[in-house]
Structure formats: structure tokens, C-alpha cells
Write a protein that holds these residues in place. Sequence first.
Motif, PDB file in Angstrom:
ATOM      1  N   THR A   1       0.433  -0.994   0.321  1.00 17.71           N
ATOM      2  CA  THR A   1      -0.092   0.196  -0.044  1.00 17.71           C
ATOM      3  C   THR A   1       0.744   0.855   0.269  1.00 17.71           C
ATOM      4  O   THR A   1       1.839   1.593   0.809  1.00 17.71           O
ATOM      5  CB  THR A   1      -0.248   0.067   1.463  1.00 17.71           C
ATOM      6  OG1 THR A   1      -1.591  -1.098   1.420  1.00 17.71           O
ATOM      7  CG2 THR A   1      -1.638   1.087   1.099  1.00 17.71           C
ATOM      8  N   VAL A   2       0.826   1.818  -0.720  1.00 22.08           N
ATOM      9  CA  VAL A   2       1.489   3.198  -0.727  1.00 22.08           C
ATOM     10  C   VAL A   2       0.308   5.000  -0.604  1.00 22.08           C
ATOM     11  O   VAL A   2      -0.864   4.902  -0.777  1.00 22.08           O
ATOM     12  CB  VAL A   2       1.890   3.239  -2.402  1.00 22.08           C
ATOM     13  CG1 VAL A   2       2.795   2.242  -3.002  1.00 22.08           C
ATOM     14  CG2 VAL A   2       1.311   3.526  -3.895  1.00 22.08           C
ATOM     15  N   ALA A   3       1.067   5.801  -0.163  1.00 21.27           N
ATOM     16  CA  ALA A   3       0.869   6.581   0.223  1.00 21.27           C
ATOM     17  C   ALA A   3       1.837   8.258  -0.696  1.00 21.27           C
ATOM     18  O   ALA A   3       2.330   7.902  -0.631  1.00 21.27           O
ATOM     19  CB  ALA A   3      -0.545   7.452   1.022  1.00 21.27           C
ATOM     20  N   ASP A   4       0.680   9.161  -1.294  1.00 19.65           N
ATOM     21  CA  ASP A   4       1.258  10.289  -1.234  1.00 19.65           C
ATOM     22  C   ASP A   4       2.390  11.413   0.145  1.00 19.65           C
ATOM     23  O   ASP A   4       1.266  11.172   0.460  1.00 19.65           O
ATOM     24  CB  ASP A   4       0.110  11.864  -2.119  1.00 19.65           C
ATOM     25  CG  ASP A   4       0.434  10.681  -3.589  1.00 19.65           C
ATOM     26  OD1 ASP A   4       1.072   9.792  -4.183  1.00 19.65           O
ATOM     27  OD2 ASP A   4      -0.285  10.879  -4.332  1.00 19.65           O
ATOM     28  N   ALA A   5       3.444  11.135   0.276  1.00 20.85           N
ATOM     29  CA  ALA A   5       3.880  11.911   1.182  1.00 20.85           C
ATOM     30  C   ALA A   5       4.722  13.071   0.849  1.00 20.85           C
ATOM     31  O   ALA A   5       5.293  13.424  -0.645  1.00 20.85           O
ATOM     32  CB  ALA A   5       4.775  11.305   1.681  1.00 20.85           C
ATOM     33  N   PRO A   6       4.925  14.265   1.671  1.00 25.05           N
ATOM     34  CA  PRO A   6       5.789  15.582   0.881  1.00 25.05           C
ATOM     35  C   PRO A   6       7.454  14.948   0.942  1.00 25.05           C
ATOM     36  O   PRO A   6       7.728  13.921   1.179  1.00 25.05           O
ATOM     37  CB  PRO A   6       5.982  15.914   2.633  1.00 25.05           C
ATOM     38  CG  PRO A   6       4.737  15.860   2.402  1.00 25.05           C
ATOM     39  CD  PRO A   6       4.914  14.571   2.611  1.00 25.05           C
ATOM     40  N   ARG A   7       8.364  15.947  -0.103  1.00 28.34           N
ATOM     41  CA  ARG A   7       9.371  15.300  -0.362  1.00 28.34           C
ATOM     42  C   ARG A   7      10.263  15.595   1.102  1.00 28.34           C
ATOM     43  O   ARG A   7       9.718  16.163   1.987  1.00 28.34           O
ATOM     44  CB  ARG A   7      10.434  16.460  -0.855  1.00 28.34           C
ATOM     45  CG  ARG A   7       9.768  17.128  -2.440  1.00 28.34           C
ATOM     46  CD  ARG A   7       9.899  17.695  -3.582  1.00 28.34           C
ATOM     47  NE  ARG A   7       9.402  17.736  -5.250  1.00 28.34           N
ATOM     48  CZ  ARG A   7      10.506  18.260  -5.593  1.00 28.34           C
ATOM     49  NH1 ARG A   7      11.265  19.191  -5.467  1.00 28.34           N
ATOM     50  NH2 ARG A   7       9.856  18.772  -6.549  1.00 28.34           N
ATOM     51  N   ARG A   8      11.160  15.024   1.350  1.00 27.29           N
ATOM     52  CA  ARG A   8      12.215  15.260   2.531  1.00 27.29           C
ATOM     53  C   ARG A   8      13.225  16.325   2.413  1.00 27.29           C
ATOM     54  O   ARG A   8      13.653  16.152   0.889  1.00 27.29           O
ATOM     55  CB  ARG A   8      12.711  14.059   2.677  1.00 27.29           C
ATOM     56  CG  ARG A   8      11.988  12.738   3.188  1.00 27.29           C
ATOM     57  CD  ARG A   8      12.658  11.533   3.577  1.00 27.29           C
ATOM     58  NE  ARG A   8      13.565  11.034   1.962  1.00 27.29           N
ATOM     59  CZ  ARG A   8      14.380   9.953   1.823  1.00 27.29           C
ATOM     60  NH1 ARG A   8      14.253   8.794   2.800  1.00 27.29           N
ATOM     61  NH2 ARG A   8      14.916   9.937   0.327  1.00 27.29           N
TER      62      ARG A   8
END
Length: 346
Positions: free
Chosen positions: A277-284
Motif C-alpha cells: 500500500t502506498v500513499a503520497d507524501a511530501p519531499r524530504r
Amino acid sequence: MDVLVTGGAGYIGSTVASALADAGHHPVVLDDLSTGRAEFVRGRTFYRGDIADAGLVRRIVARHPGIRTAVHCAARVVVPESVARPADYYRTNVTGTLELAEALSGCGVHDLVVSGSASVYGAGPDLAVDEDAPWAPASPYARTKAVAEQMLADLAAAGRLRVLSLRYFNPVGADPWLRTGPQQPRPGHVLGVLADCRRTGAVFPVRGTDYPTRDGSALRDYVHVWDLARAHVAAVEHFERALDGRRAQAINLGTGRGTTVRELVATFARVSGHPVTVADAPRRPGDTAGAFARTDRAARLLGWHAERDLATGVADLLGWLDRRPAVLAGISADPVGSPGFPGSTR
């Protein structure tokens, strides 16, 4: 041939040491075991210590006068950690490298194969880079690699050294015979995180979704660690040819193909048989769109090209993770004696 391998108890360095030994060479490993594993140097000639310890380096070379080339794999390599602790990265990757280079050249070892990094590059519009692409290091880690490489080139120009800088793209996989592999309990590399998510059921974060790539996720050139190790053997064996008349030479090591994070997730699911399962996340901090290698120079000077694809890298990593508890469990934390010389040799 005797070859000094710094960082030879770590992920890449231990694989390089295995490849050298398989090719008939004698790796002499120097590692402080701060992140490397003592299990990875069992049966090898091993010295526990700091690459900046000039006295130790001199004693190692005196004890092994056949050393004519060193392979320098010791480094700090975690981008987010470099943002939080930049001083540690400059101390190890720059100052430590300088002390090592000076000690080696002072005792007659003038040929150095260095673990460089493609993170120094600023990618063009098509995200492909050759060795002459402009630099734009985007993290303290990348900047330490850029500074160290330029520093070594300056030493080479002054006649102290000859340097081959092998600019890695993104290592994946494990030793195909599962002797060694990623050793950190909590993986920081993307495939390790995927494997951890598969094991725990956690959601895998796709960090950054607005990059200028075909699906918006970051793009990388994932090169099998055994292919990287083979390139180091070629660099040691064909050092003169690889220099191509220079005293310092840079060579890209990659597959020549870019893979986005979403494509990586799909390959992992196909090979492992388990969707994640994937989810969009902010850049590090320090993250970039990425790049992939142009590898014509590696083919011409080293006779090298990547042979193992990403699916093989995923399969080898999963095989290693299954085997890792048996390799890393049940062995003394320090089977090679106390730090220093000569008690730490085996």
C-alpha cells in the motif's frame, strides 16, 4: 594482489571485498565497525580502526607491502542524517578522506579507487547525466562527496596520487551468493523500506509527486551492488587504462535506465508477490528529481556494463533478508579483538 578496502565491513565495501577475493586478489579490510558488521569480515584480513588514523594506515601497509592500490568505500551516506548532522559528514567524508589519502601516499600507495556519488550532479531536462554534467549537490552528504572528489583531484594534480572516482548511482540488491547485504536493522534505502512495509503492513510513502518525470515520482538509476563490485575489480585490474592518460578520472556506474519510485513499487510487488500500500507524501530535505547514468566511459575504460536488472536486485535483496538473521545472529559483537593494532587483525 593485496588491496586495501576501507569500509570493507559495510554493505558495498564487503561486497567489493568478496568480488576481489573471488577474482583472486587479497582484500585487506580497514573498518571502524561504526555501521559495518564484524560478521562480514570473518575469515578476512581485518583491522579495526579509523581511516583518519595515519599511524594505523602506515602499519597496515608495512605489514602488507603488496598493497599498491586502495579502494576507499568508507563514508557516511544517509541523506536525511546529513541534513541533521552535517559536521559528522564533513568530518568523515572530507577530513577522514584527506587523512587517509595523505597517509597512503606517504607510505607509497599512490593509486586510489574511490566510492564517488552521482548525487553531485545537477540533471538536465532529460535527467540523463554523463561525467561532464554540471554539479549541483543538493544535500550535505552530496556536498561532502563533491568536496572530497575535488580535493582528491587537487592532490592528484600535485603528483601525490592517482585517483579513479567511481560515481555510483543507486545501489540495490545483495551479494548473489547471500554472503553479505544491507546490514542496518532499520533500512534507510528505498528497497529496504519497501521490504519492511511488506513485512509489517505499513504504508509506503512516495515522497514527492510533482517531479518532472513520467509519473511525477522521483526517478533513480538502480544498479545492482554486485555490478558495482565488479566495476571495482575492473578498476583495480585496469587502473592505468582507466585513467586514460590523466591523474584523476571519474566514471559513472549505473544501468543507463531511469526507474521512477512508482515503477520500483510495481517491480517489487511483482517479484515479491505481495502488493504494498502506498500513499503520497511530501519531499524530504535534500531530495531531488534524480537522474540516470550515461555509461559510455565505463564501457570504454573499464569494459564494464551493468548485467543485473532491477528485478534481480529485488529478488537478491529478499533472499538476503530471509538469510540475514542466520548470518548476523549468534556471533560475538567484536570477534576480531580489541580496537587498534595488531590485536584487531585476523
